[in-house]
Design an enzyme around this catalytic site. Structure first.
Site, PDB file in Angstrom:
ATOM      1  N   SER A 142       0.827  -1.212   0.000  1.00  0.00           N
ATOM      2  CA  SER A 142       0.000   0.000   0.000  1.00  0.00           C
ATOM      3  C   SER A 142       0.858   1.258   0.000  1.00  0.00           C
ATOM      4  O   SER A 142       1.953   1.266   0.560  1.00  0.00           O
ATOM      5  CB  SER A 142      -0.892   0.020   1.245  1.00  0.00           C
ATOM      6  N   TYR A 155      -1.785  -0.637  10.261  1.00  0.00           N
ATOM      7  CA  TYR A 155      -2.049  -1.086   8.881  1.00  0.00           C
ATOM      8  C   TYR A 155      -0.801  -0.865   8.016  1.00  0.00           C
ATOM      9  O   TYR A 155      -0.323  -1.784   7.343  1.00  0.00           O
ATOM     10  CB  TYR A 155      -3.247  -0.323   8.302  1.00  0.00           C
TER      11      TYR A 155
HETATM   12  P1  NDP Z   1     -11.605  -5.834  -0.289  1.00  0.00           P
HETATM   13  O1  NDP Z   1     -12.079  -5.706   1.113  1.00  0.00           O
HETATM   14  O2  NDP Z   1     -12.561  -5.590  -1.396  1.00  0.00           O
HETATM   15  O3  NDP Z   1     -10.920  -7.235  -0.518  1.00  0.00           O
HETATM   16  C1  NDP Z   1     -10.198  -7.888   0.482  1.00  0.00           C
HETATM   17  C2  NDP Z   1     -10.101  -9.347   0.120  1.00  0.00           C
HETATM   18  O4  NDP Z   1      -9.304 -10.021   1.105  1.00  0.00           O
HETATM   19  C3  NDP Z   1     -11.453 -10.027   0.068  1.00  0.00           C
HETATM   20  O5  NDP Z   1     -11.498 -10.887  -1.029  1.00  0.00           O
HETATM   21  C4  NDP Z   1     -11.482 -10.825   1.360  1.00  0.00           C
HETATM   22  O6  NDP Z   1     -12.249 -12.008   1.169  1.00  0.00           O
HETATM   23  C5  NDP Z   1     -10.008 -11.171   1.508  1.00  0.00           C
HETATM   24  N1  NDP Z   1      -9.678 -11.543   2.872  1.00  0.00           N
HETATM   25  C6  NDP Z   1      -9.738 -10.785   3.993  1.00  0.00           C
HETATM   26  N2  NDP Z   1      -9.388 -11.511   5.065  1.00  0.00           N
HETATM   27  C7  NDP Z   1      -9.095 -12.758   4.603  1.00  0.00           C
HETATM   28  C8  NDP Z   1      -8.680 -13.952   5.207  1.00  0.00           C
HETATM   29  N3  NDP Z   1      -8.487 -14.035   6.539  1.00  0.00           N
HETATM   30  N4  NDP Z   1      -8.472 -15.046   4.439  1.00  0.00           N
HETATM   31  C9  NDP Z   1      -8.672 -14.987   3.105  1.00  0.00           C
HETATM   32  N5  NDP Z   1      -9.065 -13.876   2.461  1.00  0.00           N
HETATM   33  C10 NDP Z   1      -9.283 -12.784   3.216  1.00  0.00           C
HETATM   34  O7  NDP Z   1     -10.388  -4.805  -0.386  1.00  0.00           O
HETATM   35  P2  NDP Z   1      -9.258  -4.553  -1.503  1.00  0.00           P
HETATM   36  O8  NDP Z   1      -9.551  -5.248  -2.748  1.00  0.00           O
HETATM   37  O9  NDP Z   1      -9.047  -3.106  -1.508  1.00  0.00           O
HETATM   38  O10 NDP Z   1      -8.000  -5.228  -0.784  1.00  0.00           O
HETATM   39  C11 NDP Z   1      -7.074  -6.061  -1.459  1.00  0.00           C
HETATM   40  C12 NDP Z   1      -5.674  -5.725  -0.975  1.00  0.00           C
HETATM   41  O11 NDP Z   1      -5.310  -4.432  -1.437  1.00  0.00           O
HETATM   42  C13 NDP Z   1      -5.511  -5.699   0.536  1.00  0.00           C
HETATM   43  O12 NDP Z   1      -4.302  -6.323   0.902  1.00  0.00           O
HETATM   44  C14 NDP Z   1      -5.469  -4.220   0.846  1.00  0.00           C
HETATM   45  O13 NDP Z   1      -4.773  -3.958   2.043  1.00  0.00           O
HETATM   46  C15 NDP Z   1      -4.755  -3.700  -0.374  1.00  0.00           C
HETATM   47  N6  NDP Z   1      -4.905  -2.269  -0.634  1.00  0.00           N
HETATM   48  C16 NDP Z   1      -6.124  -1.719  -0.891  1.00  0.00           C
HETATM   49  C17 NDP Z   1      -6.247  -0.358  -1.116  1.00  0.00           C
HETATM   50  C18 NDP Z   1      -7.575   0.302  -1.360  1.00  0.00           C
HETATM   51  O14 NDP Z   1      -7.642   1.549  -1.367  1.00  0.00           O
HETATM   52  N7  NDP Z   1      -8.639  -0.419  -1.595  1.00  0.00           N
HETATM   53  C19 NDP Z   1      -5.076   0.528  -1.105  1.00  0.00           C
HETATM   54  C20 NDP Z   1      -3.835  -0.171  -0.864  1.00  0.00           C
HETATM   55  C21 NDP Z   1      -3.770  -1.508  -0.635  1.00  0.00           C
HETATM   56  P3  NDP Z   1     -13.176 -12.737   2.248  1.00  0.00           P
HETATM   57  O15 NDP Z   1     -13.750 -11.687   3.136  1.00  0.00           O
HETATM   58  O16 NDP Z   1     -14.189 -13.434   1.391  1.00  0.00           O
HETATM   59  O17 NDP Z   1     -12.272 -13.709   2.947  1.00  0.00           O
END
Ligand code: NDP
Length: 246
Positions: A142, A155
């Site tokens: 990030s 975070y």
């Molecule tokens: P979302 O919340 O849309 O997606 C997060 C994903 O992670 C979901 O598919 C969720 O699936 C999965 N997840 C969370 N916890 C678990 C777990 N314990 N086991 C397996 N899967 C898990 O957010 P983003 O798409 O934004 O996030 C994706 C990545 O991008 C993250 O690492 C986030 O930190 C990073 N990021 C996002 C930014 C943003 O502005 N959106 C900016 C910078 C980085 P489920 O709940 O079904 O398990």
């Protein structure tokens, strides 16, 4: 191998946001995708859409905080498709709050998912990559680890821990068989901050995402760019943010 076509790619956090967009983009470019997350219904629906469009997709219900589940994801790729070319360690969560609020449960959860989760993926994939003599680890870190801002201390700390781990792993792996890529997105329109507990911080972050967050498809294209390079070219760090983000 050059390009995305024909590659076997496992993606954690594929049930929404960036992971879902990456699955769609990579499958459309001819990769077979193995989709991991906890919400299996979402994964099944995504896999259905990919197959309807002529792509290949498998679903693995998994929690990255459990080492055995990360192994299940990698094993499924190998059993179903014969190998694993890329692991996209993308699953993540954000419980943003000032440190003084002492949200210790939130800190633990972020460490479990954002750090341990990526390490579990690395532990599952590295032996497979070593046996194949090739492999690629991509993670979603990030910009919050690059520009340090209030409320994102832990975070950002988890994201920078992963950045550090990948850089050391890169230096340990210069025999040409392993590529590592850390993608740093800025604000992207996803569900990431919907679970932030503090209503004011949640509303503020949701507003920023709505006002200027970029489409997750943009990050998916950055992931594809790193993957499509020839084996001797490694995209190490890639930052992708809204043009107007400060
Ligand atoms: P979302 O919340 O849309 O997606 C997060 C994903 O992670 C979901 O598919 C969720 O699936 C999965 N997840 C969370 N916890 C678990 C777990 N314990 N086991 C397996 N899967 C898990 O957010 P983003 O798409 O934004 O996030 C994706 C990545 O991008 C993250 O690492 C986030 O930190 C990073 N990021 C996002 C930014 C943003 O502005 N959106 C900016 C910078 C980085 P489920 O709940 O079904 O398990």
């Amino acid at each position: 191998m050059t390009g995305v076509e024909g590659k076997i790619i496992a993606i954690t956090g594929a049930s929404s946001g960036i992971g879902e967009a990456a699955a769609v983009e990579l499958a459309a470019r001819g990769a077979a995708v193995v989709l991991g997350a906890r919400r299996a219904d979402r994964l099944e629906s995504l896999a259905g859409r990919i197959r309807e469009a002529g792509g290949r997709a498998e679903v693995v219900e998994m929690d990255v905080a459990r080492r055995a589940d990360a192994e299940k994801l990698v094993d499924t790729a190998v059993e179903r498709f014969g190998r694993l070319d890329v692991l996209v360690g993308n699953a993540g969560m954000a419980r943003t709050s000032p440190v003084r609020d002492l949200d210790v449960d939130g800190w633990d959860a972020m460490i479990d998912v954002n750090v341990r989760g990526v390490l579990h993926g690395i532990a599952a994939a590295l032996p497979v990559f070593a046996a194949q003599g090739r492999g690629h680890l991509v993670t979603t870190v990030s910009t919050s680890g690059l520009k340090i801002v209030p409320n994102q201390a832990v975070y950002a700390g988890t994201k920078n821990a992963v950045r550090t781990i990948l850089e050391a792993l890169r230096q340990e792996s210069t025999d040409g068989t392993l590529r590592t890529t850390s993608i740093s997105p800025g604000y992207v329109r996803t569900e990431l901050v919907d679970d932030v507990e503090d209503p004011q911080i949640r509303a503020q972050m949701q507003q920023s995402m709505a006002d200027f967050g970029i489409d997750p498809a943009a990050v998916a294209r950055a992931i594809a760019f790193a993957i499509e390079q020839p084996d001797d070219v490694e995209i190490g760090d890639l930052t992708i943010r809204p043009t107007i983000q400060g």
